[in-house]
Design an enzyme around this catalytic site. Sequence first.
Site: not given
Length: 618
Positions: A206, A210, A425-426
């Site tokens: 990415g 090309t 958790h977060e």
Amino acid sequence: MRRGFRGDFLTLLTVVVIIVLVYSVAAKNSRGAEKEVTYSQLLRSVRDGKVAEVFITQEPTQLIKNVRGKMKDGSRFLSYAPDDPKLYDELAAAKVEISAKPYEPPWWVTLMTFLGQVAVPLIILVWFLGMMRQMQGSGTGALAFGKSRAKLFGNNQPKVTFADVAGVDEAKEELKEIIEFLKDPNKFTKLGGKIPKGVLLLGPPGAGKTLLARAVAGEANTAFFSISGSDFVEMFVGVGAARVRDLFEQGKKNAPCIIFVDEIDAVGRHRGAGLGGGHDEREQTLNALLVEMDGFETNRGVIIMAATNRPDVLDPALLRPGRFDRHIVVDNPDIVGREGILKVHTRNVPMAAEVDLKKIARGTPGFSGADLANLVNESALLAARRSKKFVDMSDLEEAKDKVLMGPARKSRVISEKEKKITAYHEGGHTLVAWLIPGTDPLHKVTIIPRGRALGVTASLPTEDRYIQSRSQLLNEITVFLGGRAAELLIFKEMTTGDSSDLERATNHAHRMVCEFGMNEKLGPRTLGRRDREIFLGRDFMREKNYSEDTAKQIDKEVKDIVTACYDRAFALLKANRARLVRLAEKLLEKEVLDGEEVNNLLRGGNGASSRKPASGKV
């Protein structure tokens, strides 16, 4: 011009259909001329003297006789008689003319048998020839297998120029020199310079390799051939090498020209690392490529370009000077490059006046050119979905979150218990990152499922970073383990939701010990080598160049690092439990919090104006 497989097959099918129709008409006509009667009717007609003559045949495999005859009124009939001796007595008594001869199959049966013996091999032959023609592609003969499938870049295709490429200025300068060399070689050869034979574009997926090649095709006024590395090798032996030779023959005829091979690692992998050994078809193709690039014959005016994101697996003979003289690194862009890429991709997108591309570029470190193009496209789709006339900052920010954290799955039903666990958790990740100085600022935390995760905590660095210190790596491991520490602190139980966190933490610790030499007991050395030539492939395993005692010590040091970081995270959360609870409750209420909201919430807890210094050392 030869007909294709479809034309031959249709011709054969037409012949078979005509034969079947002729047979059907003949059989119908033969049946229509004769009136079929029963055996009892035949006997009555014989006794009544109505039968003039009969003709009797019997097939070898049947007991029933076929009796065909003629009435005295001229009509003809057909009957089937059992093996009855009285029939002949009745016919003789009525003075009926009797004739018989051995069975002969009808002409159409003989014809169909002959066609059955000939048609099957004929159909197989036509099918085989058709398959051969299809596999040859545009070729017209058996030797067309060796024809190259390279496409000549034409003027009828959309043209990409260097103005459409941003973020890789150094690579553009190198390629501009190649194009200038082809246009005016005397400028360089008068000083003794020679035209480069090969240019290899290296970089992550990415990054725009090309796209750069397409820009070269658009800028150069010379022939430009494009082919993929996978187009060389087929199921037939020798095809790849023949296609390489044909490709360079085409290049010589159109010199000066550029030949571009995309994903060259498909054909240029290290020799001796495959199951086929030296007789592997791919290796024969690579050998032909090596000879054509720098063999006895010179290829004046033919420059070969190639692109790969796996330079580590390429054969050393392919990378040496004289073949690929120049290695151009096309890396992910920095903040200036990202801004330039965003400007390129937003040229045809109506943007609102308040859109600040520099802010978007600052908030997307590590994004590749493809990621940024996807970000712009997603923002345009979001704006169109909302019936907007312009793309504004909210669309770009939401598209950035989608690319960074994955699409939100708001329709997923989650129980209240799991939602609460996810919030803590977060919240653990977020609070630990907020408490430790030097960590990347929080971008956004959400308990809405995104991608495969039930919740996401995303942090973005304030600047592009190319190296990391030991303390930064330890901070990252501590943040990774903040989710598990919060779960154990609040719920006194572990869940499976932190499996990816444990994997990343363990990987970080292992690399610190084995790759970066960041361990005092094992010392500044690298443990394990990647460059070993393994028969089953270079990526199959990592060579173990240390003893079993060292392996045990590596396991112990990795465990000690992860355990110490976990204890550090648990201690931080335990000391700031009230903040953790407040943060989790706010997440349960709003589901999504950005960095500024988290900072205001955590600072207001005890009047702190900045982050507290982290407690504990690793």
